[in-house]
Design an enzyme around this catalytic site. Structure first.
Site, short mmCIF file in Angstrom:
data_model
loop_
_atom_site.label_atom_id
_atom_site.label_comp_id
_atom_site.label_asym_id
_atom_site.label_seq_id
_atom_site.Cartn_x
_atom_site.Cartn_y
_atom_site.Cartn_z
CG ASN A 245 -1.96 1.10 1.18
OD1 ASN A 245 -1.78 2.09 0.47
ND2 ASN A 245 -3.02 0.96 1.95
CG PHE A 246 3.99 1.79 -2.30
CD1 PHE A 246 4.51 1.55 -1.03
CD2 PHE A 246 4.50 1.06 -3.36
CE1 PHE A 246 5.51 0.60 -0.83
CE2 PHE A 246 5.51 0.12 -3.18
CZ PHE A 246 6.01 -0.11 -1.91
CB SER A 247 -1.90 4.29 -3.11
OG SER A 247 -2.37 2.99 -2.79
CB CYS A 248 -3.56 4.69 2.44
SG CYS A 248 -4.85 5.26 3.59
CB CYS B 284 -37.86 17.97 -23.70
SG CYS B 284 -36.21 17.37 -24.21
#
Length: 497
Positions: free
Chosen positions: A230-233, A444
């Site tokens: 996890n290099f991204s939290c 319309c």
């Protein structure tokens, strides 16, 4: 052709997609809730084929509609009749009898299908993962394991909603697993013992090289099939973690190498979208020995500011913070990064696990066509539940059979060559004009308004009927996008400028 769209989502805008749906409990002939959900998730052909042949609602008194909990009752009988009489007859093939074409792998490790839960609260306990496996998910990326002392804020979610109340964009300020490393290892052992064919992707986050190395080793020893770094939290309390790492290629390479040092199973680097380009980090992960990359994680965001308290959401005792943005709204951004990774020759051959705004099989297919070999999903599960796996598998499997594609692996990256980083490759010498289907037009005038004020004043409005002035039309097709009835198509004929 792809699945038919005889029924618009707006036709069932009131449908709540209920748990233990009262409409199905009231119906003695079949399960209308399953068919309604299939329609909702873009599987009209599949929906038509799972209900009994004929027109099962013709002589019915409408007990399903009477039981419907929506204030504006869903017109279930009409929807089922359309499925029976129009969609079924137009369906090109029968329902496939197996899911063999969905079989694939992640870095050589077999997957029953491409769909796994993304690292988050949806895959954070034994019970949740077990229920997901039972539902049909091929695997889970377990909520990120760390040695940090995690204490979450409350509330920690906020959202942007569409006209029907469904979530378009989702913000979270949630962090990592609040279980100890030992507790999570016990969960891994139990999951692998009870579900040996299911895939466990262990998401980890370390504070230094030694911890990245030790966590990776411990996860492998306790049953993980692969490691996700996890290099991204974007929500870390401490600096130098999560997306702070993903923005520095040197750190990505260093910590990837540390994790690879202690493990023999595949390692993927989960990269942050909070960068201008993702290739530098992906190439750094490759140099560090990564077997694949996962993208994208959530995007740093602010959702809304209260006009009364002047505080953004979610508000925690008068304060808020930047948080991770996800949901279907981020899909175009995710696809942009996936295409960048898929076109990068330096990392060619690395597995790409696609994440970001995926709700339906069509969303998944787009990621696959741009290079993703597996699909991770979080926000859609938070909104609709694990049950969406039925629609993901059924839709993609039906498509593969319909198109005569032997394996989902055969189309990974098939659409990459259609994407260019610049617009200078586009042909600009001809115009493709729009074409009006007056039988569908409701008069319309939305197309006229948009063309007048946002286009080139190329549509006249006569007796509430739009008429194109080809001498002014530049072929931008804004009119097609704003038409609420899908009454405007494109001609096949091109004209020279």
């Amino acid at each position: 052709m792809l699945m038919h769209d005889f029924i618009k989502r707006s036709d069932m805008i009131s449908c709540m997609l209920c748990k233990d749906a009262p409409c199905s409990n009231a119906c003695e002939k079949f399960n209308p809730a399953d068919a309604l959900r299939s329609v909702w998730f873009g599987n009209q052909d599949v929906a038509s084929l799972i209900i009994p042949q004929g027109t099962p609602c013709m002589d019915c008194k409408g007990s399903c509609e009477n039981a419907c909990v929506a204030n504006d009752k869903v017109r279930i009988k009409n929807i089922m009749t359309t499925l029976s009489e129009k969609v079924r007859s137009a369906a090109e093939i029968d329902l496939p009898q197996d899911e063999e074409r969905l079989r694939c792998d992640m870095c050589g490790v077999p997957l029953e299908n491409p769909f796994i839960l993304a690292s988050s609260v949806v895959a954070s306990t034994y019970d949740m993962c077990a229920r997901a496996f039972e539902a049909g998910w091929a695997g889970v990326s377990f909520k990120t394991i760390c040695s940090l002392d995690i204490h979450e804020a409350s509330p920690r979610f906020s959202a942007i909603k569409g006209d029907n109340g469904s979530i378009i964009g989702f913000k979270n300020i949630e962090q990592l697993s609040d279980h100890s490393v030992a507790e999570n290892m016990h969960i891994f052992r139990e999951l692998k013992k009870n579900y040996p064919t299911k895939f466990i992707l262990a998401s980890i986050m370390g504070k230094d090289e030694a911890e990245w190395e030790s966590l990776a080793k411990e996860c492998e020893e306790n049953g993980a099939d692969a490691i996700e770094l996890n290099f991204s939290c974007p929500n870390m309390m401490e600096g130098g973690l999560g997306s702070d790492i993903g923005q520095v290629p040197e750190l990505v390479e260093r910590f990837t190498r540390a994790a690879k040092k202690s493990t023999t199973i595949p390692v993927l680097a989960k990269l942050t979208p909070n960068v201008a380009t993702m290739s530098p980090a992906a190439e750094a992960a490759y140099r560090g020995g990564a077997d694949g990359v996962a993208a994208i994680n959530t995007i740093k965001s602010v959702i809304g500011v209260s006009p009364y308290t002047f505080v953004s959401a979610p508000a925690v005792k008068g304060k808020s913070a930047l948080g991770g943005y996800s949901g279907n709204a981020v899909k175009p951004i995710a696809l942009r990064f996936i295409s960048e990774l898929g076109q990068n020759k330096t990392i060619e051959g690395m597995h790409i696990s696609g994440i970001g705004g995926i709700e339906t099989w069509r969303d998944s297919l787009e990621f696959i066509l741009l290079g993703a070999g597996s699909i991770q999903i979080c926000t859609a599960v938070m909104q609709y539940g694990y049950r969406i796996i039925d629609d993901l598998k059924a839709g993609l499997n039906y498509y593969l059979h319909q198109m005569g594609i032997a394996s989902v692996k055969d189309i990974v990256g098939a659409g990459i060559e259609s994407i260019s980083n610049t617009t200078d490759v586009l042909e600009r010498d001809t115009i493709l004009l729009p074409q009006f289907d007056i039988s569908k037009c409701n008069g319309c005038g939305r197309c006229v308004i948009s063309c007048d004020d946002g286009g080139h004043q190329a549509i006249r409005f006569e007796n509430r009927i739009p008429k194109l002035d080809g001498s002014k039309c530049v072929g931008c097709h804004l009119c097609r996008l704003v038409c609420p009835e899908n009454a405007i198509s494109q001609t096949k004929k091109r004209i020279s400028r």
